[in-house]
Design a protein around this motif. Sequence first.
Motif, PDB file in Angstrom:
ATOM      1  N   GLU B 308       0.827  -1.209   0.000  1.00 27.71           N
ATOM      2  CA  GLU B 308       0.000   0.000   0.000  1.00 27.71           C
ATOM      3  C   GLU B 308       0.859   1.256   0.000  1.00 27.71           C
ATOM      4  OE1 GLU B 308      -3.622   1.933   2.555  1.00 27.71           O
ATOM      5  OE2 GLU B 308      -2.992  -0.126   2.964  1.00 27.71           O
ATOM      6  N   ARG B 311       2.242   1.815  -3.349  1.00 30.32           N
ATOM      7  CA  ARG B 311       1.167   2.262  -4.258  1.00 30.32           C
ATOM      8  C   ARG B 311       0.904   3.764  -4.075  1.00 30.32           C
ATOM      9  NH1 ARG B 311      -1.777  -2.515  -3.315  1.00 30.32           N
ATOM     10  NH2 ARG B 311      -3.239  -1.464  -1.931  1.00 30.32           N
ATOM     11  N   ASP B 312       0.876   4.155  -2.746  1.00 31.75           N
ATOM     12  CA  ASP B 312       0.644   5.581  -2.470  1.00 31.75           C
ATOM     13  C   ASP B 312       1.749   6.439  -3.076  1.00 31.75           C
ATOM     14  OD1 ASP B 312      -1.652   5.129  -1.215  1.00 31.75           O
ATOM     15  OD2 ASP B 312      -0.892   5.397   0.848  1.00 31.75           O
TER      16      ASP B 312
END
Lengths: 253, 484
Positions: B308, B311-312
Motif C-alpha cells: 500500500e 502504491r501511495d
Amino acid sequence: MINEISKQPSPMLQTNNLTKRYEDGVLALDSLTLEVNPGELFVMLGGNGAGKTTTINLFLNFIEPTSGEASINGIVTHKEPLEAKKHVAFVSENVMLYQNFTAIQNLDFFSKIGGHSDLSRDDYRDVLNRVGLAEDAHNKRLKGFSKGMRQKCGIAIAILKDAPAILLDEPTAGLDPKAGYEFIRLLDSLRSENKAILMSTHDIFRAKEIADTIAIMDSGRMIMKEPAANLADQNLEELYLQYMAGHDTKAAG
Amino acid sequence: MLSTLIQKELKGIILSPKFTATFAICSILILLSVFTGIREYEAVSDQYDSATSLVEQELQDESNWGHMSTRSIRKPDPMQIFVSGLTYDIGRWSHVESTRPIKLKHSPYSDDPIFAMFRHIDFVFIFQFVLSLFAILFTFDAINGERESGMLKLVFSNSIPRAKYLIAKIIGSWLGLILPISIPILLSILLVIIMGVPMNAIHWATLATLIALSVLMFTFFISLGVAISAWTKRSSVSFLLSLVIWVMFVLIIPRASVAAAEQMVPVPRISEIESIREAYANDRWKTFYDISEERWMTSSNMNEEESEEERDRAMWDNMVLEDSLRRIVEIEIEEYEVRLLEELRQRKAGQERLAFGFSRISPSSAYQLAASGLAGTDIEMKDRFEESMSQFRSSFVDFTEKKQAESGNTGGIMISISTETGIDIKDGSDNSALDLTDIPKYEQPRRSYAQAFNSTIIDFGLLAFATLLMFVASFIGFLRYDVR
C-alpha cells in the motif's frame, strides 16, 4: 532736309509686318504695318475676327507674334515686354475692375502697379472728376456701377498711368449715346496732351468724329488706311461696306 | 510692387462677403470645439480621479496578497482637446491580475454611442474638413476668375512680372485666410489658460507644432486651388475639379486605402484566432488525457502487486508527473496563443502600414496621421497604453506573489477536520491591513516632445512636399497661362 527729318516725331506705336497665326492654323493677323505718332488717334475699324484685338494683344505681349514685331516707344514688345508696357495704358471693352473695391481703391491699386505710388486721394478725385464720375460714386464699391461708370474708371486709370501711348479695345461698345459722347471728348483731351492713341472699334460714326487716321481691317489684313481728313466728305459707312465687299470679292476671286 | 499686389489680394478677400461668412463659421467652430473639448477633458479627468481613488481604496481593503488584483486607468491628456484621434474609441481601463491579459475596456464611445455616431468636432476636424474646403472655395478662381472678368489683361497691361503676381496671389490669399483664423485660435489658447487646463511645456510645444502643421495643410489647399485655377480657363471647370479633388483627398482616399489594404493583407478576426486556439487546445488536452489515462491504467495494473505504501508513493509520483505535464500543456497552449496573437499583430501592423502608406497619397490623410501622432492619440495609442499596463501587470503580479510567499500564505483554502474542534476552514487572510508601501503604481506612458515630433516627420515632409509641388504646378501653369 536733314533738319526736317529730325523734326518728324518718331512713332510711339508701330508694327512692322506683324503676323499672328494661331496653333490651329487660323491667320489672325497678316503682315500688319502701322504707325501711330504722339498726338495722333488711330482708329481700326472692322468686324469680328478682323484682327483688331489681336493687334492690341500683340502690343501688350499677351500673345507672341508669328513674325514681324510690334513696338512701343521703340521698344519691341515681345523682346522687352515689361519695359514696353511702362509706356502704354490700356482700356478694354468691358472694364470690370475689382467689384468689391471703391472707385478710389481701384485707382489706387492700378496707379501703384502702373508705377505711380506717390499719388494722393485728391489726385484720384481730380481724375475721377475729369472723366465725369459723380463725386458721390468715388467711394462706392464698383458692384453697383453701370458699364459707363466702370468705363470712366477705366479711362481714369489710363490717365493716371500717364503713359505716352494708349490702347483702347472697343471702349465705346455698349455705352449709351451720352456716355459714348463723353468718352470721345475725353479721348480728344488726351490726344491734345500728345498721347498716341490706338483704338479698335465697330463704331464708324465715332471713328469719323474723333480719328486722325482710320484703318479698315478684315481677316487680319489692313485693307484701307486713310487720314480722317481725306474722308471728311465721304460717307464712311458706305465706304466701309464698299471696302469690305471689294475685299470679299477679291478673296472669293 | 509685391506689397501692393499682396495688399490688393488681402483686401479683395477681406472685403468679399464670403469672407465674413467663413470667418464667422471658423470662429464659432474653433472656439466651440475647444470649449467642448475642455469640458469633456474635465469630465474625463474627474472620472479618472474618482476611479483612481476607488482603485486605491480597493487595494487598501484587500487582506490577502493571493487575492489581490487591481485596475490600471488611462489618464486623459490635454492634447485630446485639440486632436481627439482615437481617445474616445479606446477603453479607459483594464483589469490587472495574474490570470487575465491586459485588455482596455469601456471606451467613451462604447458608453455613449451617440458620440460615436457623429464623432467629436476637434481642431483637426475643422482644419481637415472645413478650412480645407474654404481654402479651395477662396482660391479655385484665383487666376481664371480674373481672366474671365478681364482683370488679368488690365493688370498685365502694366509692367508686372507674372511670377511676382502669382507669389502675391498666394501670399495674399494665405494671409487673408490665415490672419482671421489666427484670432479664434489665439482665443482658444486663452480659453485653455483661463479654464486651467494643466498644460506643461511639452503640451505647449506640441500644440505650437500642431498649429504649424495645420497651417501647412491649409497652405497646401490654398496652393492647390491656385494651381487648379492656373491650369483651367473657366472658373466653373476649376470649381468642379477642385471639389472632386477635395472629395478624393479628404473623403475617398483615406477610406479606399483601408479597404485596399484589407483586401491585399487579409487579417483573421479575433473569433477566428480564438477558434484556432480552441481547436489546438482541445487537441492538446485530448492527447494529454489519452496519455494520462493510459498511464493510470498501466500504473493501477502494476500497483496490485505492490504494498500500500509503494502504491501511495507511485500514485503521488504520478500526480506530480501529471501536474508537471499539465503545466507543460498549459504553457504550450499559452505559447501557441502568443504565437497566434503575434502573427495577428504582425499582419495587422502590415495591413496598417499598407493602409497608411496608400492614404498618404492624400495630404489630408498625412495631416490627420501627423496630427494624431503628434498628440499621441494615434493608432499606436492603444498599444502604448496596453504595453505600459502589461509592464505594470508583470511588476504588480511579481510583487504580490513575492508578498504572498513572504506571508507564508499559499492562497488556497485550508480545511481541518478534528474530532475535538470540528471543521475549520481558513482562506489564509488574517483580516489585518496589508502593507502597501512598496506596491507598484501604474505609470502612464510618457512621450517626450522629440518622440512626438519624430512620429510626424514623414507626414510633415510629405505635406511640405505636396505643398511645394502645388507651388511649382501653379508657377508652371501661370507662366504659360493665356491671360486673354
